[in-house]
Design a protein around this motif. Structure first.
Motif, PDB file in Angstrom:
ATOM      1  N   ASN A   8       9.332 -17.394  21.924  1.00 23.89           N
ATOM      2  CA  ASN A   8      10.551 -18.072  22.381  1.00 23.89           C
ATOM      3  C   ASN A   8      11.801 -17.211  22.143  1.00 23.89           C
ATOM      4  O   ASN A   8      12.811 -17.378  22.830  1.00 23.89           O
ATOM      5  CB  ASN A   8      10.714 -19.408  21.686  1.00 23.89           C
ATOM      6  CG  ASN A   8       9.687 -20.421  22.150  1.00 23.89           C
ATOM      7  OD1 ASN A   8       9.123 -20.291  23.242  1.00 23.89           O
ATOM      8  ND2 ASN A   8       9.425 -21.427  21.331  1.00 23.89           N
ATOM      9  N   LYS A  52       3.190 -21.954  14.963  1.00 23.44           N
ATOM     10  CA  LYS A  52       4.662 -21.998  14.941  1.00 23.44           C
ATOM     11  C   LYS A  52       5.243 -20.593  14.886  1.00 23.44           C
ATOM     12  O   LYS A  52       6.243 -20.292  15.551  1.00 23.44           O
ATOM     13  CB  LYS A  52       5.139 -22.828  13.758  1.00 23.44           C
ATOM     14  CG  LYS A  52       4.843 -24.319  13.880  1.00 23.44           C
ATOM     15  CD  LYS A  52       5.247 -25.070  12.619  1.00 23.44           C
ATOM     16  CE  LYS A  52       4.868 -26.554  12.714  1.00 23.44           C
ATOM     17  NZ  LYS A  52       5.187 -27.282  11.458  1.00 23.44           N
ATOM     18  N   LYS A  97       4.558 -24.598  31.667  1.00 18.70           N
ATOM     19  CA  LYS A  97       3.958 -25.614  30.806  1.00 18.70           C
ATOM     20  C   LYS A  97       3.266 -26.717  31.597  1.00 18.70           C
ATOM     21  O   LYS A  97       2.617 -27.584  31.014  1.00 18.70           O
ATOM     22  CB  LYS A  97       5.029 -26.236  29.897  1.00 18.70           C
ATOM     23  CG  LYS A  97       5.641 -25.250  28.916  1.00 18.70           C
ATOM     24  CD  LYS A  97       6.750 -25.865  28.079  1.00 18.70           C
ATOM     25  CE  LYS A  97       6.250 -26.921  27.127  1.00 18.70           C
ATOM     26  NZ  LYS A  97       7.281 -27.360  26.157  1.00 18.70           N
ATOM     27  N   LEU A 116      -0.108 -28.408  20.241  1.00 16.76           N
ATOM     28  CA  LEU A 116       1.000 -27.928  19.421  1.00 16.76           C
ATOM     29  C   LEU A 116       1.666 -26.725  20.068  1.00 16.76           C
ATOM     30  O   LEU A 116       2.906 -26.656  20.153  1.00 16.76           O
ATOM     31  CB  LEU A 116       0.496 -27.562  18.021  1.00 16.76           C
ATOM     32  CG  LEU A 116       1.547 -26.987  17.066  1.00 16.76           C
ATOM     33  CD1 LEU A 116       2.704 -27.972  16.865  1.00 16.76           C
ATOM     34  CD2 LEU A 116       0.913 -26.608  15.730  1.00 16.76           C
ATOM     35  N   PHE A 117       0.887 -25.789  20.544  1.00 18.88           N
ATOM     36  CA  PHE A 117       1.427 -24.574  21.151  1.00 18.88           C
ATOM     37  C   PHE A 117       2.363 -24.906  22.310  1.00 18.88           C
ATOM     38  O   PHE A 117       3.510 -24.437  22.363  1.00 18.88           O
ATOM     39  CB  PHE A 117       0.288 -23.678  21.621  1.00 18.88           C
ATOM     40  CG  PHE A 117       0.732 -22.404  22.296  1.00 18.88           C
ATOM     41  CD1 PHE A 117       1.024 -21.282  21.548  1.00 18.88           C
ATOM     42  CD2 PHE A 117       0.848 -22.340  23.676  1.00 18.88           C
ATOM     43  CE1 PHE A 117       1.440 -20.102  22.173  1.00 18.88           C
ATOM     44  CE2 PHE A 117       1.255 -21.174  24.304  1.00 18.88           C
ATOM     45  CZ  PHE A 117       1.555 -20.049  23.547  1.00 18.88           C
ATOM     46  N   GLU A 147       0.979 -23.535  11.030  1.00 27.88           N
ATOM     47  CA  GLU A 147       2.044 -22.603  10.659  1.00 27.88           C
ATOM     48  C   GLU A 147       1.943 -21.306  11.448  1.00 27.88           C
ATOM     49  O   GLU A 147       2.959 -20.713  11.831  1.00 27.88           O
ATOM     50  CB  GLU A 147       2.003 -22.328   9.156  1.00 27.88           C
ATOM     51  CG  GLU A 147       2.398 -23.523   8.304  1.00 27.88           C
ATOM     52  CD  GLU A 147       3.766 -24.096   8.702  1.00 27.88           C
ATOM     53  OE1 GLU A 147       4.726 -23.306   8.833  1.00 27.88           O
ATOM     54  OE2 GLU A 147       3.852 -25.323   8.898  1.00 27.88           O
ATOM     55  N   CYS A 171       4.825 -18.965  18.334  1.00 27.83           N
ATOM     56  CA  CYS A 171       5.781 -19.519  19.304  1.00 27.83           C
ATOM     57  C   CYS A 171       7.203 -19.060  19.027  1.00 27.83           C
ATOM     58  O   CYS A 171       7.990 -18.847  19.966  1.00 27.83           O
ATOM     59  CB  CYS A 171       5.694 -21.041  19.290  1.00 27.83           C
ATOM     60  SG  CYS A 171       4.231 -21.695  20.112  1.00 27.83           S
ATOM     61  N   SER A 172       7.553 -18.886  17.771  1.00 31.08           N
ATOM     62  CA  SER A 172       8.909 -18.423  17.449  1.00 31.08           C
ATOM     63  C   SER A 172       9.123 -17.013  17.969  1.00 31.08           C
ATOM     64  O   SER A 172      10.230 -16.677  18.446  1.00 31.08           O
ATOM     65  CB  SER A 172       9.158 -18.498  15.938  1.00 31.08           C
ATOM     66  OG  SER A 172       8.357 -17.557  15.241  1.00 31.08           O
ATOM     67  N   SER A 184       3.751 -27.752  23.049  1.00 30.03           N
ATOM     68  CA  SER A 184       4.888 -28.590  22.655  1.00 30.03           C
ATOM     69  C   SER A 184       6.032 -27.740  22.114  1.00 30.03           C
ATOM     70  O   SER A 184       7.208 -28.121  22.218  1.00 30.03           O
ATOM     71  CB  SER A 184       4.461 -29.615  21.600  1.00 30.03           C
ATOM     72  OG  SER A 184       4.216 -28.994  20.347  1.00 30.03           O
ATOM     73  N   LEU A 185       5.704 -26.580  21.555  1.00 29.03           N
ATOM     74  CA  LEU A 185       6.721 -25.696  20.976  1.00 29.03           C
ATOM     75  C   LEU A 185       7.225 -24.643  21.959  1.00 29.03           C
ATOM     76  O   LEU A 185       8.311 -24.089  21.768  1.00 29.03           O
ATOM     77  CB  LEU A 185       6.148 -24.983  19.745  1.00 29.03           C
ATOM     78  CG  LEU A 185       5.731 -25.863  18.566  1.00 29.03           C
ATOM     79  CD1 LEU A 185       5.001 -25.025  17.515  1.00 29.03           C
ATOM     80  CD2 LEU A 185       6.940 -26.554  17.953  1.00 29.03           C
ATOM     81  N   LEU A 186       6.456 -24.362  22.994  1.00 30.81           N
ATOM     82  CA  LEU A 186       6.787 -23.276  23.916  1.00 30.81           C
ATOM     83  C   LEU A 186       8.047 -23.585  24.717  1.00 30.81           C
ATOM     84  O   LEU A 186       8.270 -24.723  25.138  1.00 30.81           O
ATOM     85  CB  LEU A 186       5.614 -23.044  24.863  1.00 30.81           C
ATOM     86  CG  LEU A 186       5.624 -21.759  25.693  1.00 30.81           C
ATOM     87  CD1 LEU A 186       5.569 -20.529  24.801  1.00 30.81           C
ATOM     88  CD2 LEU A 186       4.458 -21.765  26.673  1.00 30.81           C
ATOM     89  N   ASP A 187       8.870 -22.571  24.950  1.00 26.67           N
ATOM     90  CA  ASP A 187      10.114 -22.703  25.706  1.00 26.67           C
ATOM     91  C   ASP A 187       9.792 -22.906  27.186  1.00 26.67           C
ATOM     92  O   ASP A 187       9.367 -21.983  27.879  1.00 26.67           O
ATOM     93  CB  ASP A 187      10.961 -21.448  25.500  1.00 26.67           C
ATOM     94  CG  ASP A 187      12.301 -21.512  26.219  1.00 26.67           C
ATOM     95  OD1 ASP A 187      12.548 -22.473  26.970  1.00 26.67           O
ATOM     96  OD2 ASP A 187      13.113 -20.581  26.022  1.00 26.67           O
TER      97      ASP A 187
END
Length: 391
Positions: free
Chosen positions: A389, A382, A291, A279-280, A379, A385-386, A282-285
């Motif tokens: 990013n 997420k 990556k 998950l981490f 959550e 990562c927000s 997949s969300l990372l910029d």
């Protein structure tokens, strides 16, 4: 002050403590190394897939025993090939046993030593390769394993941060001459402090048992070896024959009780950490952060956050954002980055230039890790990562 997102959370459960309390309530509980330690060693061997395991006081103790045994087998000394991205005790144990460390740069996709550099570094003075599986990644390749076997060079695997990682469906820590594990509080499972040395070699196992406990002959389970020493040294008390100049690196029953209970859930812990990792990343910029790791077989210890490009200003802003949002991190990734920059190596005059190890240098200045643990939920990932990013 406790961070909102620490490196580790809740790694000793109430049930672990209750089992310890239950043991302490016995009329005459054994606390020093005893039957629970032996039970934990057997359970760990079965889980890992090796014949023998020896419970010691820490992962660093496991490293020290490994190198001390290599020195006993190579009294003339020699060279040990080591990574610059690892924990200090890997290199310190090499030095403490009179070996010369020979450094090889890392593969950025696994953070372990580049296999081609390892093979190229082998000389007639090479007596071992000490490979670290960094932070859950599998650091092995078939070619490396085959080449070392063909050249009869012992492989020692440091698996302290990578419990349950696999190479081609087989757990790492089962490929080398011996392997070392740590059960420090922040690792996949814990015994508070503790470690394990593992092997499939019966003669080596007997040495590990003796090196753990003052070099005492009575620690070996090999009756023929005991009788040989007793016959050679008839003037010594058989209970106090010291076959090696070794250490006291034993663990205790409390650590073993916790370890036995934690081992029951280790496979699920690895699965949870792996799901978090997926998950981490997949969300990372991917425009700013690396990556392209080799995730196959990994058992994530922590999220490695490495800039794709050298960017001092971005790195500074990232640190500020993590601090402001109470996200704990460690710069330089494993062991604080490039070990070649550390003061303990300066007096050895090895002629090393940190910048010659470009991949490790990049991680040193533009990399870090942040915590991953089973109770970290989607959550929260997420949210982390927000923040990252948005930098």
């Amino acid at each position: 002050m406790m961070k909102k997102f620490p490196l580790m959370r809740n790694n000793i459960a109430r049930q672990d403590l209750d089992l310890v309390i239950e043991h302490l309530k016995l009329d005459d509980p054994i606390l020093t190394n005893g039957p629970k330690c032996r039970e934990f060693e057997a359970a760990w061997s079965k889980w890992l897939g090796v014949k023998y395991s020896v419970f010691v006081s820490s992962g660093s103790a496991a490293n020290l025993i490994s190198m001390a045994i290599l020195k006993a087998e190579n009294p003339q000394g020699g060279e040990i090939i080591v990574p610059p991205l690892t924990w200090v005790s890997d290199i310190a144990s090499v030095i403490q046993n009179g070996f010369t460390p020979v450094f090889c740069d890392i593969n950025p996709t696994t953070l372990a030593m580049n296999d081609r550099e390892v093979i190229a570094a082998i000389t007639d003075r090479t007596v071992g390769v000490f490979l670290t599986h960094v932070q859950g990644f599998n650091g092995l390749t078939d070619w490396l394993v085959d080449e070392l076997n063909a050249r009869s060079i012992p492989l020692i695997e440091d698996v302290c941060e990578s419990h349950g990682a696999e190479h081609k469906g087989k757990k790492v820590g089962t490929f080398g001459y011996m392997s070392n594990f740590s059960f420090y509080y922040a690792h996949h499972m814990t015994t508070i402090e503790g470690g394990m040395v593992c092997t499939d070699d019966e003669a080596l196992y007997q040495k590990i048992r003796m090196f753990r406990s003052h070099g005492m002959l009575r620690e070996t389970t090999d009756i023929a070896l005991q009788n040989e020493f007793k016959a050679t040294y008839p003037d010594l008390n058989p209970a106090f024959i010291f076959a090696h100049a070794a250490y006291n690196l034993r663990n205790n029953e409390i650590g073993a009780i916790i370890g036995l209970n934690q081992l029951k859930g280790l496979d699920q812990i690895v699965a949870d950490r792996t799901a978090n990792q997926e998950l981490f990343f997949s969300l990372l910029d991917g425009e700013k952060y690396q990556k392209d790791f080799l995730f196959e077989g990994s058992s994530n210890y922590a999220f490695n956050l490495i800039l794709k490009n050298k960017d001092d200003e971005l790195m500074k802003r990232l640190e500020v954002a993590l601090d402001e949002n109470s996200i704990e991190y460690r710069k330089g990734s494993a062991g604080g980055g490039n070990q070649i920059r550390q003061p303990y190596l300066k007096d050895l005059n090895l002629g090393l230039e940190p910048r010659d190890f470009q991949n490790t240098e990049h991680v040193h200045f533009y990399g870090m890790y942040i915590g991953n643990f089973p109770t970290l939920n989607a959550e929260e990932i997420k949210e982390i990562c927000s923040v990252i990013n948005a930098v």
